[in-house]
Design a protein around this motif. Sequence first.
Motif, PDB file in Angstrom:
ATOM      1  N   ASN A  47      68.689 -73.782 -49.547  1.00 17.10           N
ATOM      2  CA  ASN A  47      68.716 -72.364 -49.170  1.00 17.10           C
ATOM      3  C   ASN A  47      69.386 -72.083 -47.830  1.00 17.10           C
ATOM      4  N   THR A  48      70.121 -73.028 -47.295  1.00 20.32           N
ATOM      5  CA  THR A  48      70.870 -72.704 -46.087  1.00 20.32           C
ATOM      6  C   THR A  48      71.968 -71.714 -46.460  1.00 20.32           C
ATOM      7  N   PRO A  49      72.129 -70.676 -45.659  1.00 14.76           N
ATOM      8  CA  PRO A  49      73.169 -69.688 -45.966  1.00 14.76           C
ATOM      9  C   PRO A  49      74.563 -70.257 -45.716  1.00 14.76           C
ATOM     10  N   ASP A  50      75.561 -69.491 -46.069  1.00 12.01           N
ATOM     11  CA  ASP A  50      76.949 -69.905 -45.880  1.00 12.01           C
ATOM     12  C   ASP A  50      77.251 -70.122 -44.398  1.00 12.01           C
ATOM     13  N   PHE A  51      78.349 -70.813 -44.131  1.00 11.01           N
ATOM     14  CA  PHE A  51      78.720 -71.194 -42.769  1.00 11.01           C
ATOM     15  C   PHE A  51      78.875 -69.989 -41.844  1.00 11.01           C
ATOM     16  N   ILE A  52      79.531 -68.920 -42.301  1.00 12.71           N
ATOM     17  CA  ILE A  52      79.772 -67.758 -41.440  1.00 12.71           C
ATOM     18  C   ILE A  52      78.449 -67.097 -41.044  1.00 12.71           C
ATOM     19  N   THR A  53      77.525 -66.978 -41.984  1.00 13.51           N
ATOM     20  CA  THR A  53      76.214 -66.396 -41.681  1.00 13.51           C
ATOM     21  C   THR A  53      75.471 -67.268 -40.679  1.00 13.51           C
ATOM     22  N   GLN A  54      75.556 -68.583 -40.848  1.00  9.74           N
ATOM     23  CA  GLN A  54      74.916 -69.490 -39.889  1.00  9.74           C
ATOM     24  C   GLN A  54      75.551 -69.351 -38.506  1.00  9.74           C
ATOM     25  N   LEU A  55      76.884 -69.252 -38.463  1.00  6.85           N
ATOM     26  CA  LEU A  55      77.585 -69.119 -37.184  1.00  6.85           C
ATOM     27  C   LEU A  55      77.191 -67.824 -36.478  1.00  6.85           C
ATOM     28  N   LEU A  79      65.713 -69.856 -34.614  1.00  8.79           N
ATOM     29  CA  LEU A  79      66.165 -69.592 -35.976  1.00  8.79           C
ATOM     30  C   LEU A  79      65.540 -70.623 -36.907  1.00  8.79           C
ATOM     31  N   LYS A  80      65.164 -70.167 -38.071  1.00 12.64           N
ATOM     32  CA  LYS A  80      64.633 -71.062 -39.094  1.00 12.64           C
ATOM     33  C   LYS A  80      65.251 -70.654 -40.426  1.00 12.64           C
ATOM     34  N   VAL A  81      65.600 -71.646 -41.231  1.00 23.63           N
ATOM     35  CA  VAL A  81      66.093 -71.354 -42.579  1.00 23.63           C
ATOM     36  C   VAL A  81      64.923 -70.859 -43.406  1.00 23.63           C
ATOM     37  N   ASP A  82      65.124 -69.738 -44.093  1.00 20.60           N
ATOM     38  CA  ASP A  82      64.081 -69.205 -44.974  1.00 20.60           C
ATOM     39  C   ASP A  82      63.875 -70.204 -46.117  1.00 20.60           C
ATOM     40  N   PRO A  83      62.634 -70.565 -46.421  1.00 20.16           N
ATOM     41  CA  PRO A  83      62.405 -71.575 -47.463  1.00 20.16           C
ATOM     42  C   PRO A  83      62.706 -71.076 -48.882  1.00 20.16           C
ATOM     43  N   ARG A  84      62.781 -69.766 -49.065  1.00 23.73           N
ATOM     44  CA  ARG A  84      62.965 -69.232 -50.419  1.00 23.73           C
ATOM     45  C   ARG A  84      64.349 -68.675 -50.684  1.00 23.73           C
ATOM     46  N   LEU A  85      64.987 -68.098 -49.669  1.00 26.41           N
ATOM     47  CA  LEU A  85      66.256 -67.400 -49.849  1.00 26.41           C
ATOM     48  C   LEU A  85      67.290 -67.905 -48.855  1.00 26.41           C
ATOM     49  N   PRO A  86      68.597 -67.782 -49.180  1.00 26.03           N
ATOM     50  CA  PRO A  86      69.636 -68.256 -48.250  1.00 26.03           C
ATOM     51  C   PRO A  86      69.824 -67.306 -47.072  1.00 26.03           C
ATOM     52  N   MET A  87      68.935 -67.415 -46.116  1.00 25.14           N
ATOM     53  CA  MET A  87      69.007 -66.573 -44.920  1.00 25.14           C
ATOM     54  C   MET A  87      68.328 -67.281 -43.763  1.00 25.14           C
ATOM     55  N   MET A  88      68.582 -66.776 -42.581  1.00 26.63           N
ATOM     56  CA  MET A  88      67.991 -67.318 -41.368  1.00 26.63           C
ATOM     57  C   MET A  88      66.927 -66.353 -40.869  1.00 26.63           C
ATOM     58  N   ARG A  89      65.755 -66.880 -40.574  1.00 24.75           N
ATOM     59  CA  ARG A  89      64.704 -66.061 -39.955  1.00 24.75           C
ATOM     60  C   ARG A  89      64.927 -66.077 -38.457  1.00 24.75           C
ATOM     61  N   ILE A  90      64.836 -64.910 -37.849  1.00 27.49           N
ATOM     62  CA  ILE A  90      65.005 -64.835 -36.400  1.00 27.49           C
ATOM     63  C   ILE A  90      63.659 -64.498 -35.770  1.00 27.49           C
ATOM     64  N   ILE A  91      63.322 -65.302 -34.758  1.00 26.53           N
ATOM     65  CA  ILE A  91      62.031 -65.180 -34.078  1.00 26.53           C
ATOM     66  C   ILE A  91      62.308 -64.986 -32.588  1.00 26.53           C
ATOM     67  N   LEU A  92      61.702 -63.953 -32.013  1.00 24.87           N
ATOM     68  CA  LEU A  92      61.833 -63.688 -30.578  1.00 24.87           C
ATOM     69  C   LEU A  92      60.462 -63.807 -29.929  1.00 24.87           C
ATOM     70  N   LEU A  93      60.394 -64.622 -28.891  1.00 24.55           N
ATOM     71  CA  LEU A  93      59.141 -64.806 -28.152  1.00 24.55           C
ATOM     72  C   LEU A  93      57.972 -65.032 -29.122  1.00 24.55           C
ATOM     73  N   ASP A  94      58.173 -65.951 -30.063  1.00 27.91           N
ATOM     74  CA  ASP A  94      57.176 -66.339 -31.078  1.00 27.91           C
ATOM     75  C   ASP A  94      56.790 -65.216 -32.039  1.00 27.91           C
ATOM     76  N   THR A  95      57.627 -64.174 -32.134  1.00 31.44           N
ATOM     77  CA  THR A  95      57.365 -63.063 -33.061  1.00 31.44           C
ATOM     78  C   THR A  95      58.516 -62.967 -34.055  1.00 31.44           C
ATOM     79  N   TYR A  96      58.185 -63.056 -35.325  1.00 21.95           N
ATOM     80  CA  TYR A  96      59.195 -62.913 -36.373  1.00 21.95           C
ATOM     81  C   TYR A  96      59.691 -61.463 -36.377  1.00 21.95           C
TER      82      TYR A  96
END
Length: 193
Positions: free
Chosen positions: A50-58, A76-93
């Motif tokens: 589920n890692t997204p494409d290179f451009i999305t990762q970049l 950043l964490k790879v979403d376990p279900r979908l090809p997207m990156m989860r973004i977390i700021l100061l331990d808050t999704y």
Amino acid sequence: MLKSLFAAFVKNLFKKYLPVIRFLLLFLGTYGVLTALYIVYVSLSQGADNTPDFITQLVSVQAESVLAVLGYEPSLKVDPRLPMMRIILLDTYVGNINEGCNAMSVMILFVSFIVAFAQKLKKTLRYILGGLALIYATNIIRIVILSIALYQCPESSDFLHDIVFPGIIYGMVFLLWLFWVRAISKATDEESI
């Protein structure tokens, strides 16, 4: 006789609207080819995990770097279900960065319009490259500001994500189109003098 009158009418109509027909064919052709290539790219580049494409990762990593400079301690964490990156700021999704967030569809639309109004090859290519760089940078800034806004005001997420920030990127593309058309009309005016 009626047949020849109709043929003459169609010929005159075609001549009259040739610039419009040319624009539509160039725009739709460029848009179709670039979109098809992008669809193939996305389908071939997504990982099995589920890692997204290179451009999305970049885009995600670059937005994360800007957020880090601003002191938001992003991760950043790879979403376990979908090809997207989860973004977390100061331990808050705060949200996800998916393929639709990388601005490639906006860039395809931009390039298609510029090609449809193409002038001299060198001038057109320079404008396309400059416009793409500006769209890309604006998209990174858009993601950074949206992430911060979602961290600060999560209750405004729908309004910010669905209206404000798409308006910013599409508004900028519209302005780039206007500048291009204005530059073309100015050059045409100068040539006719």
